[in-house]
Design an enzyme around this catalytic site. Structure first.
Site, PDB file in Angstrom:
ATOM      1  CE  LYS A  46      -4.287   1.387   2.199  1.00 30.27           C
ATOM      2  NZ  LYS A  46      -5.462   0.902   2.910  1.00 30.27           N
ATOM      3  CD  GLU A  63     -19.682  -2.864   7.670  1.00 30.86           C
ATOM      4  OE1 GLU A  63     -19.802  -3.918   6.990  1.00 30.86           O
ATOM      5  OE2 GLU A  63     -18.785  -2.020   7.439  1.00 30.86           O
ATOM      6  NE  ARG A 102     -22.831  -4.116   2.516  1.00 36.36           N
ATOM      7  CZ  ARG A 102     -21.608  -4.225   2.019  1.00 36.36           C
ATOM      8  NH1 ARG A 102     -20.646  -4.726   2.751  1.00 36.36           N
ATOM      9  NH2 ARG A 102     -21.360  -3.839   0.800  1.00 36.36           N
TER      10      ARG A 102
HETATM   11  N1  HTL Z   1     -17.377  -0.883   5.366  1.00 37.12           N
HETATM   12  C1  HTL Z   1     -17.894  -1.104   4.145  1.00 37.12           C
HETATM   13  C2  HTL Z   1     -19.040  -2.041   3.967  1.00 37.12           C
HETATM   14  N2  HTL Z   1     -17.405  -0.505   3.068  1.00 37.12           N
HETATM   15  C3  HTL Z   1     -16.367   0.346   3.189  1.00 37.12           C
HETATM   16  N3  HTL Z   1     -15.931   0.939   2.060  1.00 37.12           N
HETATM   17  C4  HTL Z   1     -15.779   0.608   4.436  1.00 37.12           C
HETATM   18  C5  HTL Z   1     -16.328  -0.024   5.501  1.00 37.12           C
HETATM   19  C6  HTL Z   1     -14.669   1.616   4.647  1.00 37.12           C
HETATM   20  N4  HTL Z   1     -13.462   1.330   3.867  1.00 37.12           N
HETATM   21  C7  HTL Z   1     -13.067   2.018   2.731  1.00 37.12           C
HETATM   22  S1  HTL Z   1     -11.621   1.409   2.119  1.00 37.12           S
HETATM   23  C8  HTL Z   1     -11.497   0.252   3.360  1.00 37.12           C
HETATM   24  C9  HTL Z   1     -12.562   0.351   4.245  1.00 37.12           C
HETATM   25  C10 HTL Z   1     -12.715  -0.471   5.455  1.00 37.12           C
HETATM   26  C11 HTL Z   1     -10.312  -0.692   3.429  1.00 37.12           C
HETATM   27  C12 HTL Z   1     -10.381  -1.691   2.359  1.00 37.12           C
HETATM   28  O1  HTL Z   1      -9.249  -2.539   2.463  1.00 37.12           O
HETATM   29  P1  HTL Z   1      -8.766  -3.353   1.197  1.00 37.12           P
HETATM   30  O2  HTL Z   1      -8.169  -2.241   0.217  1.00 37.12           O
HETATM   31  O3  HTL Z   1      -7.724  -4.277   1.627  1.00 37.12           O
HETATM   32  O4  HTL Z   1      -9.948  -3.938   0.525  1.00 37.12           O
HETATM   33  P2  HTL Z   1      -6.802  -1.392   0.370  1.00 37.12           P
HETATM   34  O5  HTL Z   1      -7.178  -0.024   0.835  1.00 37.12           O
HETATM   35  O6  HTL Z   1      -6.226  -1.346  -1.000  1.00 37.12           O
HETATM   36  O7  HTL Z   1      -5.893  -2.104   1.301  1.00 37.12           O
HETATM   37  C13 HTL Z   1     -13.722   3.125   2.085  1.00 37.12           C
HETATM   38  O8  HTL Z   1     -14.783   3.575   2.453  1.00 37.12           O
HETATM   39  C14 HTL Z   1     -13.084   3.779   0.930  1.00 37.12           C
END
Ligand code: HTL
Ligand code: MG
Length: 658
Positions: free
Chosen positions: A317, A402, A430
């Site tokens: 990242k 969630e 959710r």
């Molecule tokens: N809960 C839900 C259902 N959707 C989102 N988007 C979130 C919380 C908040 N959220 C993000 S980005 C993210 C979260 C928890 C991390 C995702 O991790 P991943 O990707 O490993 O999938 P990475 O960033 O490349 O490591 C947003 O709201 C943008």
């Protein structure tokens, strides 16, 4: 065979084939302004143009895209680190696929900036998340290359499954790829989709973009399993084991895999213990997610295979930007920074609602040993960093799940704990059934601390928290409080803990005055507060909307104002009093007007047999796109100016212009 395919077919796979360790790419050049920094990117504005490059040019192109992303994100508030990490895999996918004929689906969509740049949107990247500009995520209505509209996590696999099954049902022949992060894979929906994908066996490629991070460090057993895969080496399995594994595949597949084995450490057949393989997906990986040539080579072949394949790629990242690689949490969505020095602009000192909640709950947990805080992957955003350090044994991050957060809270509350689910309004959507079925039916003492309630601004339609009043109000026995400031938030938290039963406390994105440590204002449950007495017209405002009402009424005598801090239960006595004395009421809320606070007032008046006219102001019955919070409120007709306009329409002598 076109030129591009020819070049990929003939490419000598460098390090891996020769048996030497893969060389690391040189670091991305620091961003300089002025000179032409993007000789390759300047030639590429579509997936077709991308294919005019030779495969050897792809690493350089990816570096240029990353530099572009750093420039774009320096304005602040954008998803920098995730997009830098996914750039190489996106370049590889677009090189071997023909979008929009072939479909690429992104999970969350916050990592897809390289995809936007490669699909004709480079010139608009400076408008991202701004009013009228590009969305921060992928949007079907934005581009034919955006196959799904996202923002919430864990949807890509189900969406890709549907896409692939539709293709097959309609007799079509495009390829389908999903890009999902290790964080998004913690969501139940993603895991449930794997279950069906493994069963139905559609031809599709899942690229698992594993950077070991969600917004904070990723959590969960799947994450631990993936760490295990990353540290094992292919050679540790022994030649015999790999030969045996390969012998279970068809000759061409086995040949292909024996060629890739030096870069992909595992290839599991469905009978092995790999959970992806056990679910019926062909598992390949982990491979270096920054070796764009290697990935393109592999993807091209895996996309031709029958059935579903998961390609596990290990990424960093913040790739290419030292600061971001070193602190990906800080650089997940950084504030404004200098694109050359990477220094942050001087931060305004501010105290957010999330800070207020975090401080209150950290203190409260010292007073009450039953308190336990659960977050679904939002430790930083929910103000819980300090809490998680002070009370580690009463803190749980369930990942992006969630539903699990809410039902685990129900389980805890039945055994004597007092769980607080810290959750953003938009993500609580959710877990509606879990709130209703698992918590509310038995009137369990679970507290929902709902952050980012109301309009959130730049994240737009997918992230606005403007529905919770409507969907929670219909749940019997669930109290809903809207504190006007940090002090009321503390009073409500303490009151909820003492009172028991399910309680939702919702507060907006933004700042609030700091409350004094140790103060826990006593609030009679369900009581409102008269801020301006009397009035022919009385304004009832809840939560964030109260700021607008106060500003609107500052110089307007003769209009009453009520802090309607509980939406459920309502202060029936005060409502009756104002409805009998005033000639009209105005309600203001930071929620959809459909089923929200104003609707609650209309229902209550009807039950009381009163017919006082009510003007309901709030977010209209439409999805609100990205713009600043203030702008969306103004467009919604619920800011201070709009309140004054309505008062004038009701015959109040008020200078309309603020
Ligand atoms: N809960 C839900 C259902 N959707 C989102 N988007 C979130 C919380 C908040 N959220 C993000 S980005 C993210 C979260 C928890 C991390 C995702 O991790 P991943 O990707 O490993 O999938 P990475 O960033 O490349 O490591 C947003 O709201 C943008
Ligand atoms: Mg991740």
């Amino acid at each position: 065979m076109n030129d591009r395919r020819k070049s990929l077919q003939s490419v000598q796979r460098p390090a891996a084939l020769l048996g030497t360790p893969p060389t690391r790419l040189p670091p991305a050049p620091l961003v300089r302004s002025g000179s032409s920094l993007s000789p390759l990117l300047d030639r590429v504005s579509s997936p077709e143009e991308l294919k005019t490059l030779s495969v050897e040019q792809l690493p350089q192109l990816a570096r240029e895209i990353r530099d572009e992303i750093v420039r774009v994100c320096s304005v602040g508030g954008l998803h920098l680190a995730s997009s830098l990490g996914a750039t190489d895999l996106i370049v590889a996918l677009h090189y071997v696929l023909n979008s929009p004929h072939d479909k690429i689906l992104f999970d969350v969509g916050h990592q897809a900036y390289a995809h936007k740049i490669l699909t004709g949107r480079r010139g608009q990247m400076s408008t991202i998340k701004k009013e009228g500009g590009l969305s921060g995520f992928t949007r079907v209505s934005e581009s034919p290359h955006d196959v799904s509209t996202v923002g919430h996590a864990s949807t890509s696999l189900a969406s890709a499954l549907g896409t692939a099954l539709a293709r097959d049902a309609l007799g079509q022949s495009y390829k389908v790829a999903a890009v999902i992060g290790d964080g998004a894979l913690t969501g139940g929906m993603a895991l449930a989709a794997l279950n069906t994908i493994g069963d139905k066996q559609p031809n599709m490629l899942v690229v698992l973009n594993d950077n070991e991070m969600s917004i904070s460090e990723n959590v969960g057993a799947m994450s631990r399993f993936m760490r295990g895969l990353q540290v094992q080496k292919w050679f540790q399995e022994g030649e015999g084991a790999s030969k045996k594994a390969l012998s279970s595949f068809s000759k061409p597949l086995a040949d292909m895999l024996s060629r890739v084995k030096s870069s992909t450490r595992h290839f599991f057949d469905p009978a092995s213990i790999n959970p992806f393989a056990a679910m019926g997906l062909r598992y390949v990986g982990p491979v270096d997610g920054h070796d764009v040539i290697e990935m393109a080579w592999l993807m091209e072949r895996l996309l031709d295979l029958e059935g579903p394949t998961i390609l596990h790629v290990a990424t960093r990242k913040g790739k290419g930007l030292d600061f971001a690689e070193a602190d990906p949490i800080k650089w997940h969505g950084p504030a404004q920074f200098d694109p050359v020095t990477h220094e942050f602009a001087a931060a305004k000192s501010s105290y957010s609602w999330s800070n207020a909640f975090g401080d209150a709950v950290t203190e409260l947990a010292r007073l009450d040993q039953r308190l336990f805080v659960i977050t679904p992957a939002m430790r930083e955003g929910s103000g819980l960093v300090e809490y998680s350090k002070v009370h580690p044994s009463r803190y749980l991050d369930v990942g992006i799940a969630e539903e699990v957060a809410v039902t685990a809270a129900a389980g805890m509350s039945l055994q004597g704990l007092r769980p607080v689910v810290a959750i953003y309004s938009t993500f609580l959507q959710r877990a509606y059934d879990q709130v209703l079925h698992d918590v509310a039916i038995e009137h369990l003492p679970v507290i929902f601390a709902i952050d980012r309630a109301g309009v959130v601004g730049a994240d737009g339609a997918t992230h606005n928290g403007v529905f919770d009043l409507s969907f929670l109000r219909s749940i019997p026995g669930l109290s809903i409080g809207l504190p006007r400031d940090a002090a009321e938030l503390r009073g409500m938290l303490k009151g909820a803990l003492e009172r028991g039963g399910p309680v939702a406390i919702r507060y907006p994105r933004g700042n609030t005055p700091r409350a004094e440590v140790g103060t826990w204002p006593e609030l009679a449950w369900g009581s409102w507060e008269r801020l301006k007495p009397g009035g022919e017209v009385v304004v009832l405002a809840a939560g964030k909307a109260l700021e607008y009402a106060e500003a609107a009424l500052r110089d307007v005598p003769g209009v009453g104002l009520v802090n309607a801090r509980f939406v459920k239960p309502l202060d029936g006595a005060m409502l009756r009093e104002v409805a009998l004395s005033a000639r009209a009421l105005v309600t203001v809320e930071d929620n959809t007007v459909v089923g929200g606070f104003g609707a609650a007032i209309l229902e209550a008046l009807s039950a009381l047999g009163l017919s006082t006219p009510v003007r309901v102001l709030g977010v209209p019955d439409e999805f609100q796109e990205h713009a600043t919070v203030e702008r969306v409120h103004a467009l919604s007709g619920m800011d201070a100016q709009a309140i004054r306009t309505v008062l004038a329409e009701l015959g109040v002598a008020v200078p309309i212009e603020l």
